[in-house]
Scaffold this active site. Structure first.
Site, PDB file in Angstrom:
ATOM      1  N   LYS A 189       0.858  -1.182   0.000  1.00  0.00           N
ATOM      2  CA  LYS A 189       0.000   0.000   0.000  1.00  0.00           C
ATOM      3  C   LYS A 189       0.893   1.230   0.000  1.00  0.00           C
ATOM      4  CE  LYS A 189      -1.466   2.761   3.059  1.00  0.00           C
ATOM      5  NZ  LYS A 189      -1.296   3.970   2.249  1.00  0.00           N
TER       6      LYS A 189
ATOM      7  N   CYS B 111      13.425  10.874   7.507  1.00  0.00           N
ATOM      8  CA  CYS B 111      13.459  10.465   8.920  1.00  0.00           C
ATOM      9  C   CYS B 111      14.886  10.473   9.455  1.00  0.00           C
ATOM     10  CB  CYS B 111      12.803   9.111   9.096  1.00  0.00           C
ATOM     11  SG  CYS B 111      13.390   7.920   7.911  1.00  0.00           S
TER      12      CYS B 111
HETATM   13  P1  ADP Z   1       3.620  10.400   7.612  1.00  0.00           P
HETATM   14  O1  ADP Z   1       3.487  11.253   8.808  1.00  0.00           O
HETATM   15  O2  ADP Z   1       4.981  10.283   7.074  1.00  0.00           O
HETATM   16  O3  ADP Z   1       2.556  10.614   6.571  1.00  0.00           O
HETATM   17  P2  ADP Z   1       2.226   8.026   8.337  1.00  0.00           P
HETATM   18  O4  ADP Z   1       2.680   7.025   9.343  1.00  0.00           O
HETATM   19  O5  ADP Z   1       0.960   8.742   8.592  1.00  0.00           O
HETATM   20  O6  ADP Z   1       3.461   8.968   8.190  1.00  0.00           O
HETATM   21  O7  ADP Z   1       2.134   7.375   6.905  1.00  0.00           O
HETATM   22  C1  ADP Z   1       2.978   6.358   6.438  1.00  0.00           C
HETATM   23  C2  ADP Z   1       2.156   5.328   5.730  1.00  0.00           C
HETATM   24  O8  ADP Z   1       1.248   4.756   6.672  1.00  0.00           O
HETATM   25  C3  ADP Z   1       1.287   5.868   4.594  1.00  0.00           C
HETATM   26  O9  ADP Z   1       1.243   4.915   3.565  1.00  0.00           O
HETATM   27  C4  ADP Z   1      -0.061   6.006   5.251  1.00  0.00           C
HETATM   28  O10 ADP Z   1      -1.129   5.933   4.342  1.00  0.00           O
HETATM   29  C5  ADP Z   1      -0.064   4.795   6.149  1.00  0.00           C
HETATM   30  N1  ADP Z   1      -1.021   4.821   7.256  1.00  0.00           N
HETATM   31  C6  ADP Z   1      -1.486   5.875   7.951  1.00  0.00           C
HETATM   32  N2  ADP Z   1      -2.371   5.479   8.895  1.00  0.00           N
HETATM   33  C7  ADP Z   1      -2.473   4.127   8.797  1.00  0.00           C
HETATM   34  C8  ADP Z   1      -3.222   3.107   9.484  1.00  0.00           C
HETATM   35  N3  ADP Z   1      -4.042   3.401  10.478  1.00  0.00           N
HETATM   36  N4  ADP Z   1      -3.064   1.836   9.085  1.00  0.00           N
HETATM   37  C9  ADP Z   1      -2.225   1.509   8.082  1.00  0.00           C
HETATM   38  N5  ADP Z   1      -1.497   2.408   7.403  1.00  0.00           N
HETATM   39  C10 ADP Z   1      -1.601   3.703   7.751  1.00  0.00           C
END
Ligand code: ADP
Length: 484
Positions: free
Chosen positions: A180, A290
């Site tokens: 994903k 990061c």
């Molecule tokens: P950033 O702050 O770098 O956007 P995230 O951790 O929010 O970091 O995003 C990194 C990845 O995790 C992206 O692909 C995002 O869509 C995904 N992501 C965010 N929330 C969830 C979740 N609850 N479950 C699975 N994947 C997630």
């Protein structure tokens, strides 16, 4: 806007070797952060399509795993070559959806491809063991076998390389994968699938599920017992959610999470080299990696010189659209990212930070922030405790080596650390004392496919790249062969 090669501009998901729309027909917009214009409307998939992708990966797994290592290696090698041949087109797409300068985007495409080359080679070197027996009637053998279907979730800041860093070792080991990509940057991922297909990676071995709603896709992956491994790169908050979800089935996880990298400059450092290292580490991808230097600690004797020189060099950085020649700082990824940096700056200013340069958004567009250097940072400021993810260098002073190490380690994170010093005893002491997975000494750049990348503490679990990276995708089977 730069012309994008239509061959790589894919807007459907890639499941079981087919380009498919979301079952609902839904789409989400991918825009260019440099000017907010729409690049594409991409299939917005969910749990159902994720399950279809897992079905495909599950079915493809035995056949892919049964191929010889040499065969998998050749297919990966072909994928690597195709990516390198098409690097310019892939870089243009990456800059369009992510914003980073074209030279950095091209660098990322090549860096991403290097993992495929590396693991194509490592595929042939996944050795087992024969252990000297404790009994005459038996023999002990250790097999290394592919773990199974891998679920990978990747971030927007390296939309190409974070996929290859996971998928290449997975495929090399004989695993299959469902990926994903991040909602801001699915296009680079889909372009990789175009070339994976051309390279002969079989249907179902590599699947891509683009979505604007990450949580249901993550849940569909972590709740499915056929997924044997979750590999995630992103925020610590989401990493914790996924680790909790993965606990349901005791699914293995590799997590590459947030950092809060210290950058230490000691009195005996080569200050000009430290300034160059700081620029390279801090401002790559406009501060959105990061491993970007996040907390600068500078020893009293060289503080003012370092701060002054860093500010002067920071002022020279060229800000603009990533597709313009010579640009070094592009836009931030989205409005939330800009708001965060603005908040951190306002808080720092209110608590007494001194701005040497920058400090404001930049008039180039809605998402640009001027490269900034501030001093007089103190631990009460949010900027001292938060991963900035923007082009702001925040400087604090320190007095001695023990204090510097204590300050550097005073964080729940432990991904990368940087320091500049020349005294050999000090170099060893500080290197050993830093609680991070990566230490860069007298350089601002360290990443390579041949070295292990990963963090300690809340920065993650596991290592990517290098000879260690393949271990995340194999299981060890202990065989006791009796009746000899
Ligand atoms: P950033 O702050 O770098 O956007 P995230 O951790 O929010 O970091 O995003 C990194 C990845 O995790 C992206 O692909 C995002 O869509 C995904 N992501 C965010 N929330 C969830 C979740 N609850 N479950 C699975 N994947 C997630």
């Amino acid at each position: 806007m730069t012309n994008l090669d239509p061959r790589f501009l894919r807007t459907q998901g890639y499941i079981n070797g087919k380009w498919v729309d979301a079952t609902s027909g839904a789409r989400f917009m991918v825009s260019n952060p440099a000017d907010g214009t729409q690049i594409a409307q991409v299939a917005d998939m969910g749990a159902e399509e994720t399950r279809e992708a897992i079905n495909a990966a599950h079915e493809a797994f035995p056949g892919w795993a049964a191929r010889t290592a040499g065969d998998r290696s050749k297919t990966l090698r072909k994928w690597f070559e195709l990516i390198v041949q098409n690097a310019d087109a892939l870089a243009a797409l990456l800059t369009a959806e992510q914003g980073k300068p074209l030279t950095e985007a091209r660098g990322e495409v090549i860096y991403g491809a290097s993992f495929i080359e590396w693991f194509a080679e490592e595929a042939k070197r996944i050795y087992g063991d024969v252990i000297p027996s404790t009994g005459a009637d038996r023999r002990f053998i250790v097999l290394k076998q592919p773990i199974g279907v891998v679920g990978a979730i990747t971030p927007w800041n390296f939309p190409s390389a974070m996929i290859t860093r996971k998928v290449a070792p997975a495929l090399a080991a004989g695993c299959t994968a469902v990926v994903k990509p991040a909602e801001d940057t699915p296009l680079s991922a889909l372009a990789l699938a175009v070339l994976a297909e051309e390279a002969g990676i079989p249907p179902g071995a590599f699947n891509l599920v683009p979505t604007s709603k990450a949580a249901p896709v993550g849940e569909a992956m972590t709740s499915d017992t056929r997924i044997r491994k979750i590999s995630f790169t992103g925020s610590t908050a989401v990493g914790k959610v996924l680790m909790k979800q993965a606990a349901q089935n005791i699914t293995k996880v590799s997590l590459e999470l947030g950092g809060n990298a210290p950058f230490l400059v000691f009195d005996d450092a080569d200050i000009d080299a430290a300034v160059e290292g700081a620029l390279a580490s801090k401002y790559r991808n406009a501060g959105q990696t990061c491993v970007c230097a996040n907390r600068f600690f500078v020893q009293d004797g060289v503080h003012d010189e370092f701060a002054h020189k860093l500010a002067e060099r920071t002022k020279e950085l060229l800000i603009g659209r990533g597709d313009q020649p010579g640009v070094q700082i592009g836009p931030l990824i989205n409005a939330a990212a800009l708001t965060k940096v603005e908040h951190l700056m306002a808080d720092a200013k209110a608590r007494g930070a001194i701005i040497l340069t920058g400090g404001e958004p930049h008039n180039q567009g809605d998402l640009f922030f001027t490269p900034t250097v501030i001093t007089n940072v103190n631990p009460d400021m949010d900027i001292a405790n938060t991963e900035i993810f923007g082009p702001v260098s925040a400087l604090r002073r320190f007095n001695n080596e023990d204090e510097a190490i204590a300050l550097a380690n005073d964080t729940p994170f432990g991904l990368a650390a940087y320091f500049f010093a020349r005294d050999m005893g000090r170099v060893w002491r500080v290197m050993e004392g830093l609680e991070t997975g990566i230490v860069a000494v007298n350089t601002g750049l360290f990443t390579s496919e041949v070295t292990p990348f990963g963090g300690v503490k809340q920065s993650g679990i596991g290592r990517e790249g290098s000879k260690y990276g393949i271990e995340e995708y194999v299981e060890i089977k202990n065989v006791c062969l009796g009746g000899i």
